[in-house]
Design a protein around this motif. Structure first.
Motif, PDB file in Angstrom:
ATOM      1  N   MET A   1     -36.293  23.424  10.534  1.00 50.85           N
ATOM      2  CA  MET A   1     -34.829  23.838  10.147  1.00 50.85           C
ATOM      3  C   MET A   1     -34.308  22.438   8.979  1.00 50.85           C
ATOM      4  N   THR A   2     -33.912  23.072   8.273  1.00 53.47           N
ATOM      5  CA  THR A   2     -33.457  21.867   6.683  1.00 53.47           C
ATOM      6  C   THR A   2     -33.034  21.505   6.759  1.00 53.47           C
ATOM      7  N   SER A   3     -31.666  20.384   6.047  1.00 49.05           N
ATOM      8  CA  SER A   3     -30.294  20.081   6.317  1.00 49.05           C
ATOM      9  C   SER A   3     -29.451  21.046   6.540  1.00 49.05           C
ATOM     10  N   GLN A   4     -29.550  21.706   5.236  1.00 45.32           N
ATOM     11  CA  GLN A   4     -29.078  22.455   5.036  1.00 45.32           C
ATOM     12  C   GLN A   4     -28.759  24.440   5.350  1.00 45.32           C
ATOM     13  N   SER A   5     -29.366  24.436   6.675  1.00 39.47           N
ATOM     14  CA  SER A   5     -29.631  25.748   7.306  1.00 39.47           C
ATOM     15  C   SER A   5     -28.545  26.432   7.712  1.00 39.47           C
ATOM     16  N   THR A   6     -28.114  25.887   7.829  1.00 36.10           N
ATOM     17  CA  THR A   6     -26.619  26.031   8.359  1.00 36.10           C
ATOM     18  C   THR A   6     -25.572  25.634   7.705  1.00 36.10           C
ATOM     19  N   PRO A   7     -24.663  26.558   7.621  1.00 29.88           N
ATOM     20  CA  PRO A   7     -23.051  26.865   7.199  1.00 29.88           C
ATOM     21  C   PRO A   7     -22.559  25.068   6.837  1.00 29.88           C
ATOM     22  N   ALA A   8     -22.160  24.921   7.588  1.00 30.50           N
ATOM     23  CA  ALA A   8     -21.764  23.504   8.455  1.00 30.50           C
ATOM     24  C   ALA A   8     -22.293  22.904   7.362  1.00 30.50           C
ATOM     25  N   ALA A   9     -23.743  22.922   7.578  1.00 26.47           N
ATOM     26  CA  ALA A   9     -24.725  21.567   6.833  1.00 26.47           C
ATOM     27  C   ALA A   9     -24.186  22.516   4.736  1.00 26.47           C
ATOM     28  N   ARG A  10     -24.616  23.344   4.392  1.00 24.60           N
ATOM     29  CA  ARG A  10     -24.373  23.776   2.910  1.00 24.60           C
ATOM     30  C   ARG A  10     -22.538  23.606   2.436  1.00 24.60           C
TER      31      ARG A  10
END
Length: 160
Positions: A1-10
């Motif tokens: 998973m990338t660091s922007q794979s979750t809504p919180a990270a986005r």
């Protein structure tokens, strides 16, 4: 998973945080849940200071520019996401947006209603990824509470 794979990270990548869900200003609840469906009441573009920025007040096509309307829609959508997250136990990754609705305080001849609501749709789609793709409506109205330029509501499915 990338660091922007979750809504919180986005959200973090956008430089945004979910605000504290606003309390209702009249006789209604900010959201209600029926089974796996969450219905979020209309949210205004109330910013971090608890007020609506002057640029986000008034009528589109009569003093409020398209870009300001899009900004207002984006802030209102962030408030929608905060309410939906509260309904999902604080976890945005459990949410799928089914429908987004927008009311645009507009002059009678203002025709860029869909473009205004893109401010909300773009944010929801970016934050929730594929789960942010939604049906929607955008309608022009004569007035909104607190002279807000935009009000956004939504229906979500809570996954899992």
């Amino acid at each position: 998973m990338t660091s922007q794979s979750t809504p919180a990270a986005r959200l973090e990548a956008l430089g945004l945080t979910l605000p504290t869900p606003a309390a209702p200003v009249a006789n209604y609840v900010p959201w209600t849940r029926a089974g796996n469906l969450v219905f979020v009441s209309g949210q205004l573009p109330i910013g971090a200071g608890g007020a609506i920025d002057a640029a986000h007040k008034g009528k589109l096509g009569a003093g409020v520019a398209l870009e300001a309307g899009q900004g207002a829609a984006r802030i209102a959508a962030l408030n929608v996401l905060a309410q939906a997250a509260a309904a999902a136990g604080g976890d945005l990754s459990k949410l799928r947006c089914l429908r987004l609705g927008g009311f645009i305080n507009s002059a009678g001849d203002f025709g860029q209603l869909p473009q205004v609501l893109n401010g909300a749709s773009d944010l929801v789609a970016t934050v929730l990824g594929e789960n942010g793709r939604h049906a929607r409506f955008a309608v022009g109205v004569a007035q909104l509470p607190l002279d807000a330029a935009v009000e956004v509501d939504a229906t979500f499915e809570v996954l899992g």
